[in-house]
Design an enzyme around this catalytic site. Sequence first.
Site, PDB file in Angstrom:
ATOM      1  N   ASP A  69       0.751  -1.160  -0.117  1.00  0.00           N
ATOM      2  CA  ASP A  69       0.020   0.008  -0.100  1.00  0.00           C
ATOM      3  C   ASP A  69       0.903   1.628  -0.160  1.00  0.00           C
ATOM      4  OD1 ASP A  69      -2.262   1.972   0.961  1.00  0.00           O
ATOM      5  OD2 ASP A  69      -3.193   0.007   0.548  1.00  0.00           O
ATOM      6  N   VAL A  70       0.473   2.329   0.938  1.00  0.00           N
ATOM      7  CA  VAL A  70       1.374   3.471   0.862  1.00  0.00           C
ATOM      8  C   VAL A  70       2.376   3.504   1.707  1.00  0.00           C
ATOM      9  CG1 VAL A  70      -0.190   4.702   2.488  1.00  0.00           C
ATOM     10  CG2 VAL A  70       0.989   5.983   0.801  1.00  0.00           C
ATOM     11  N   TYR A  72       6.055   6.410   3.007  1.00  0.00           N
ATOM     12  CA  TYR A  72       6.913   7.605   2.486  1.00  0.00           C
ATOM     13  C   TYR A  72       8.214   7.532   2.125  1.00  0.00           C
ATOM     14  CZ  TYR A  72       9.021  11.743   4.052  1.00  0.00           C
ATOM     15  OH  TYR A  72       9.939  13.049   3.701  1.00  0.00           O
ATOM     16  N   GLY A 146      11.818  -2.465  -4.331  1.00  0.00           N
ATOM     17  CA  GLY A 146      12.623  -3.027  -3.281  1.00  0.00           C
ATOM     18  C   GLY A 146      12.368  -2.692  -1.704  1.00  0.00           C
ATOM     19  N   PHE A 147      13.290  -2.078  -1.076  1.00  0.00           N
ATOM     20  CA  PHE A 147      13.140  -1.697   0.404  1.00  0.00           C
ATOM     21  C   PHE A 147      13.392  -0.227   0.693  1.00  0.00           C
ATOM     22  CE2 PHE A 147      17.605  -3.115  -0.045  1.00  0.00           C
ATOM     23  CZ  PHE A 147      18.168  -2.014   0.401  1.00  0.00           C
ATOM     24  N   CYS A 164       1.361   1.472   5.064  1.00  0.00           N
ATOM     25  CA  CYS A 164       1.275   0.191   4.476  1.00  0.00           C
ATOM     26  C   CYS A 164      -0.155  -0.368   4.640  1.00  0.00           C
ATOM     27  CB  CYS A 164       2.203  -0.803   5.125  1.00  0.00           C
ATOM     28  SG  CYS A 164       3.782  -0.375   4.701  1.00  0.00           S
TER      29      CYS A 164
END
Length: 214
Positions: A69-70, A72, A146-147, A164
């Site tokens: 999901d979202v 930052y 990725g991360f 998330c």
Amino acid sequence: MNIIDLGLIDFDAAYVVQERLAAEVFAGSGEETLLLMEHPPVYTIGSGGDEGNILDTAIEVRRINRGGDVTYHGPGQLVGYPVIDLARRGCDLHRYLRFVEELLMLVVADFRLAAFRVPGRTGVWTARGKLASIGVGVRHWVTMHGFALNVTTDLAPFTRINPCGMAGCPVTSLEAEVGGNVKMIEVKARVGARFEGLLDEFMPLRDSEKDRGF
């Protein structure tokens, strides 16, 4: 394995680099690559994410071709985009996600911080909140995105989203956890030093390529 540090780079510009590298890896003309960077402030949301989880649109938003999901992105956050050929490493996306989690847990352990997984929630956590988000896109079995590991990140923008997709989800940073000055260059070095060896341990290269499919 190439490891490229793009420094502070706009999200859209980094996406162009990912697209080029992914196409080269799929074609067999490019090496697997780990891109490391920071982004100016931006919210990104996965292809199936709910825009209702963005509570304040003062920061620009990008919908992208990854799971999740979202979240930052902003200065002080280490963003890693591995471009990996999973067709040559077993075609196992779930194991790849566990590899990324393990990588980040080992890296923060180098700073004397214990982090862990939460069953059913991709990412890396501490007792005080979510430390790293993971969202992966796969095209023809080549990975993108990725991360995002919070190192010295300003955490305030996370309060203006449901991170998330989880309302009230606490978010933390490496700096907040260890209570000291953490240098981004040191975190990048730890990630770069561990990445290839751990990937080969989790998902060793195979002699012949599998059919990538879609």
